[in-house]
Design a protein around this motif. Sequence first.
Motif, PDB file in Angstrom:
ATOM      1  N   ALA A   1       0.832  -1.211   0.000  1.00  0.00           N
ATOM      2  CA  ALA A   1       0.000   0.000   0.000  1.00  0.00           C
ATOM      3  C   ALA A   1       0.866   1.260   0.000  1.00  0.00           C
ATOM      4  N   ARG A   2       1.950   1.243   0.760  1.00  0.00           N
ATOM      5  CA  ARG A   2       2.836   2.409   0.791  1.00  0.00           C
ATOM      6  C   ARG A   2       3.548   2.602  -0.543  1.00  0.00           C
ATOM      7  N   CYS A   3       3.837   1.517  -1.230  1.00  0.00           N
ATOM      8  CA  CYS A   3       4.450   1.638  -2.556  1.00  0.00           C
ATOM      9  C   CYS A   3       3.463   2.307  -3.521  1.00  0.00           C
ATOM     10  N   PHE A   4       2.183   1.931  -3.420  1.00  0.00           N
ATOM     11  CA  PHE A   4       1.173   2.608  -4.251  1.00  0.00           C
ATOM     12  C   PHE A   4       1.145   4.107  -3.942  1.00  0.00           C
ATOM     13  N   ASP A   5       1.217   4.453  -2.671  1.00  0.00           N
ATOM     14  CA  ASP A   5       1.219   5.880  -2.319  1.00  0.00           C
ATOM     15  C   ASP A   5       2.423   6.589  -2.927  1.00  0.00           C
ATOM     16  N   PHE A   6       3.553   5.884  -2.967  1.00  0.00           N
ATOM     17  CA  PHE A   6       4.778   6.463  -3.529  1.00  0.00           C
ATOM     18  C   PHE A   6       4.648   6.717  -5.040  1.00  0.00           C
ATOM     19  N   ILE A   7       4.032   5.797  -5.754  1.00  0.00           N
ATOM     20  CA  ILE A   7       3.971   5.951  -7.220  1.00  0.00           C
ATOM     21  C   ILE A   7       2.787   6.812  -7.674  1.00  0.00           C
TER      22      ILE A   7
ATOM     23  N   VAL B   1      -5.674   2.818 -16.411  1.00  0.00           N
ATOM     24  CA  VAL B   1      -4.563   1.856 -16.282  1.00  0.00           C
ATOM     25  C   VAL B   1      -4.632   1.167 -14.931  1.00  0.00           C
ATOM     26  N   ASN B   2      -4.427  -0.140 -14.964  1.00  0.00           N
ATOM     27  CA  ASN B   2      -4.313  -0.923 -13.740  1.00  0.00           C
ATOM     28  C   ASN B   2      -2.840  -1.171 -13.453  1.00  0.00           C
ATOM     29  N   VAL B   3      -2.441  -0.878 -12.228  1.00  0.00           N
ATOM     30  CA  VAL B   3      -1.101  -1.245 -11.771  1.00  0.00           C
ATOM     31  C   VAL B   3      -1.270  -2.371 -10.754  1.00  0.00           C
ATOM     32  N   ASP B   4      -0.653  -3.518 -11.042  1.00  0.00           N
ATOM     33  CA  ASP B   4      -0.753  -4.696 -10.180  1.00  0.00           C
ATOM     34  C   ASP B   4       0.619  -4.983  -9.592  1.00  0.00           C
ATOM     35  N   LEU B   5       0.694  -4.963  -8.287  1.00  0.00           N
ATOM     36  CA  LEU B   5       1.972  -5.054  -7.585  1.00  0.00           C
ATOM     37  C   LEU B   5       1.919  -6.172  -6.552  1.00  0.00           C
TER      38      LEU B   5
ATOM     39  N   ASP C   1      -0.358  -8.820  -2.424  1.00  0.00           N
ATOM     40  CA  ASP C   1      -0.725  -8.663  -3.844  1.00  0.00           C
ATOM     41  C   ASP C   1      -1.929  -7.732  -3.920  1.00  0.00           C
ATOM     42  N   ALA C   2      -1.770  -6.611  -4.645  1.00  0.00           N
ATOM     43  CA  ALA C   2      -2.889  -5.679  -4.792  1.00  0.00           C
ATOM     44  C   ALA C   2      -2.803  -5.003  -6.140  1.00  0.00           C
ATOM     45  N   SER C   3      -3.942  -4.584  -6.653  1.00  0.00           N
ATOM     46  CA  SER C   3      -3.911  -3.743  -7.838  1.00  0.00           C
ATOM     47  C   SER C   3      -4.963  -2.660  -7.729  1.00  0.00           C
ATOM     48  N   ARG C   4      -4.636  -1.543  -8.365  1.00  0.00           N
ATOM     49  CA  ARG C   4      -5.515  -0.376  -8.346  1.00  0.00           C
ATOM     50  C   ARG C   4      -5.655   0.182  -9.753  1.00  0.00           C
ATOM     51  N   MET C   5      -6.749   0.873  -9.982  1.00  0.00           N
ATOM     52  CA  MET C   5      -6.954   1.580 -11.249  1.00  0.00           C
ATOM     53  C   MET C   5      -6.563   3.047 -11.085  1.00  0.00           C
TER      54      MET C   5
END
Length: 254
Positions: free
Chosen positions: A22-28, A93-97, A107-111
């Motif tokens: 989740a923190r990586c998503f916040d970073f990107i 775009v979906n980013v799946d990390l 494992d999570a992905s967001r649009m």
Amino acid sequence: MLASVYAPKDFKRLRASGDLVARCFDFITPHIRAGISTGEIDRLVAQFLKENNARSSDLGYQGYPKNICTSVNDVIVHGIPSDDCILKDGDIVNVDLTAEYKGFHGDASRMFMIGNVTPNARKLVQVCQDALNAAISICAPGVPLSEIGKTIEAVVTPHGFSISRDFVGHGIGKVMHDDPQIYHFYDKRWDKVKMVPGLVFTIEPMINTGSAECKIDPDGWTARTVDGGLSAQWEHTIGITEDGAIIFTEKMMQ
Ligand code: MF3
Ligand code: CO
Ligand code: CO
């Protein structure tokens, strides 16, 4: 059949791995705008994971060449990041990390919606997120796994969107992909399989404006809608507790 059942001490570790995702998503997130390439997003993720003593679970998995999947517009899943793929106004775009941290995977992905997105694309993204949240909300001990797909169908079908059937959610924990398979549509074979405390899995519905059918690009990974319709996906890793479910791939409070 329920391989991914974990003890409370492992739940702490899964929580930490999910928090890191989740923190990586916040970073990107601030970087995901018109003009950035998906290759650059991949490098940002690689940098974050390295700085946080984690690693991409995707990189090298069955020969997968990058750290994340970036699936733009008609790509359903497994889009490969590339410097040639530059996000532009109106894209979804979906980013799946998926990251491994101290031996456990999250494992999570967001649009992400880039600039001015059409109302129908916006609705697709929202309905997909609603479907994931509705599915998570019914998870608890004793609930059949088939209720997940049933719940997703109930949210998605009234809007006229289709649900992809070629890819499933999965047990996860010490390995990225484990049993059970999680269907995003109703499948009566799962009526008899009930959730138990400690079960850890992903839910990751993919929904489309047109056909549910997919085709794979010559790269062997990129899965697109056959009719060019838009596709959206959201994903969380969750764990079954005594009285419901905990979402691992959200930031820990404090
Ligand atoms: N994150 C994906 C999932 O939700 C897996 C990626 S497969 C890989 O299961 F090949 F890209 F690694
Ligand atoms: Co994923
Ligand atoms: Co997954």
